[in-house]
Design an enzyme around this catalytic site. Structure first.
Site, PDB file in Angstrom:
ATOM      1  N   LYS A 183      33.087  35.207  21.363  1.00 31.73           N
ATOM      2  CA  LYS A 183      33.984  35.802  22.341  1.00 31.73           C
ATOM      3  C   LYS A 183      34.904  34.438  22.810  1.00 31.73           C
ATOM      4  O   LYS A 183      34.701  33.273  22.519  1.00 31.73           O
ATOM      5  CB  LYS A 183      33.084  35.732  23.671  1.00 31.73           C
ATOM      6  CG  LYS A 183      33.624  36.571  24.704  1.00 31.73           C
ATOM      7  CD  LYS A 183      33.874  38.045  24.322  1.00 31.73           C
ATOM      8  CE  LYS A 183      33.719  39.195  25.413  1.00 31.73           C
ATOM      9  NZ  LYS A 183      33.271  40.432  24.863  1.00 31.73           N
TER      10      LYS A 183
HETATM   11  N1  GLU Z   1      35.468  43.185  23.870  1.00 26.89           N
HETATM   12  C1  GLU Z   1      34.741  44.528  23.636  1.00 26.89           C
HETATM   13  C2  GLU Z   1      33.114  44.131  23.652  1.00 26.89           C
HETATM   14  O1  GLU Z   1      32.891  43.457  24.592  1.00 26.89           O
HETATM   15  C3  GLU Z   1      35.244  44.913  21.788  1.00 26.89           C
HETATM   16  C4  GLU Z   1      34.842  43.655  21.244  1.00 26.89           C
HETATM   17  C5  GLU Z   1      35.429  44.042  19.685  1.00 26.89           C
HETATM   18  O2  GLU Z   1      35.807  45.020  19.396  1.00 26.89           O
HETATM   19  O3  GLU Z   1      35.240  43.192  18.999  1.00 26.89           O
HETATM   20  O4  GLU Z   1      32.520  44.766  23.204  1.00 26.89           O
END
Ligand code: GLU
Length: 436
Positions: free
Chosen positions: A126
């Site tokens: 993240k």
């Molecule tokens: N931000 C989204 C999540 O928390 C998608 C992450 C992604 O597609 O890599 O799942």
């Protein structure tokens, strides 16, 4: 010294009964308290436990940005790579004032477990920048995005770390990430990010995928509980990419949306909201505030409204030991990451609420991100029907695997999901062995 106190376990606070300790609402500790329970039930070896409780890599960068007025502002950005044993790190980038390293660690760990729950060949990561994009111009957001991308460029790549949208970021931001990375590499690399515009290698169905996944698992939960969809009243907190799509698709599936909210507050109509009017209002005014029909409720009040299904699709830690007992929903579908604290879980379990945990409920987004990455690498694109039917299959199967695991071990769905995920990650670690 001097005062005698109960020995306080690290990272806990004294609970309201002054007798027990509760984990602090620090997101990483919230994640770890569930991880610990799942690891214990899996009899995870101590060495693997030690490996899996730490992020692999943490990057902190300072990002100077020239503002429109000529001043230079310096922002702080993060990228936490939690685990890459199953494949490239995968996870969004958020732009928000609440971003901090602890939150990034928790969200990166959740991405690791989420990808494993739906069995994608990805690890978890993240990223985020502490900023308030609502107060920034498009040019400032673009310069921030490009400088942040170039600051973390060593980690990025289709085989190493693949970002996606998250809170306050979108397709346009992903386009800038992709362009900046490609400029550095001197050739176009579409598979370095997902959630891009369809015109430049994005996938059909990606924008709706998280909300669609929420709808699918809620439908499956109601089926398991023997409750028909028509007549089911739904409350949705958050009207962004997840909440608004979930509300729309649940209404299309026959459920009644009785309340929705965004950061400006919520609107409630026990007979059901006119979603077409709500969407038209938000399109014109951006926020739900001043919507002419229904009663206005606060985001706190919204959570305890009378309904069958509650979809928290905004931020972390909204369902806590303080309000969990007042929740009336029979099913909670966690569209957001980490909306429920560990202390609240215990209360919801006692009340018999069916919780569809975040790492399953909102996994539709990363699942279609995986489809996008596959399509980019293959250079061959699927129609929307193919995307949606493959998503449906993965969500239904994962729902079954999580609930079966929970039943088999006599645990709640969240611990069942963690057990499924940790077991999959641990299996790969064992197979790969230790590189010394
Ligand atoms: N931000 C989204 C999540 O928390 C998608 C992450 C992604 O597609 O890599 O799942």
């Amino acid at each position: 010294m001097g005062t005698t106190r109960l020995p306080r376990p690290a990272q806990t606070v004294l609970g309201p009964d002054k007798d027990t300790f509760l984990p602090t609402e620090n997101p990483f500790e919230q994640m770890m308290s569930r991880f610990d329970e799942a690891a214990r039930r899996l009899n995870l070896e101590p060495g693997l436990y030690r490996i899996l409780r730490m992020p692999e890599k943490q990057i902190i960068v300072s990002i100077p940005v020239q503002c429109d007025n000529g001043e230079i502002e310096v922002y702080t950005g993060y990228r936490v790579i939690y685990n890459t044993s199953r494949g490239p790190a995968k996870g969004g980038i958020r732009f928000d004032l609440q971003v901090n390293l602890n939150e990034m660690q928790a969200l990166a760990a959740w991405m690791t477990w989420k990808c494993a729950v739906v069995n994608l060949p990805f690890g978890g990561a993240k990223g985020g920048v502490i900023c308030d994009p609502a107060t920034m111009s498009n040019g400032e957001i673009e310069r921030l995005t490009r400088r942040y991308t170039s600051a973390i460029i060593e980690t990025l790549g289709p085989d190493s770390d693949v970002p996606a949208p998250d809170v306050n970021t979108n397709e346009r931001v992903m386009a800038w990430v992709m362009d900046t990375y490609s400029m550095h590499k001197r050739h176009t690399v579409t598979a370095v990010v997902t959630g891009k515009p369809v015109a430049m290698g994005g996938s059909l169905g990606r924008r709706e995928a998280t909300g669609r996944g929420c709808m699918i698992v809620t439908r499956e939960a109601l089926r398991q509980l023997g409750r028909p969809l028509p007549g089911c009243r739904v409350v949705v907190q958050g009207f962004g990419n997840v909440g608004s799509v979930a509300a729309d698709l649940m209404a299309k599936a026959g459920m009644t949306i009785v309340a929705v909210s965004d950061k400006s507050g919520g609107i409630h109509d026990p007979k059901g909201l006119d979603l077409t009017a709500v969407f038209a209002h938000v399109k014109e005014r951006k926020l739900l505030k001043d919507f002419p029909d229904g009663h206005h409720v606060s985001n706190q009040e919204l959570l305890t409204l009378d309904c069958e299904v509650l979809v928290p699709a905004a931020l972390e830690n909204v369902i806590t030991h303080e309000n969990a007992d007042a929740i009336k929903a029979k099913v909670i579908c966690e569209g957001a990451n980490g909306p429920t604290t560990a202390a609240a879980d215990r209360i919801l379990n006692q009340k018999g609420v069916f919780v569809i945990p975040d790492i399953l409920a909102n996994a539709g987004g990363v699942t279609v991100s995986y489809f996008e990455w596959v399509q980019d690498r293959g250079g061959y694109f699927w129609d929307e029907e193919t995307v949606n039917s493959r998503l449906e299959k993965i969500m239904v199967q994962s729902f079954e695997e999580v609930t079966a695991m929970a039943r088999r071990h006599g645990v709640d769905n969240r611990i069942g999901a963690y057990m499924l995920a940790i077991d999959r990650v641990a299996t790969v670690h064992r197979l790969r062995g230790m590189y010394a």
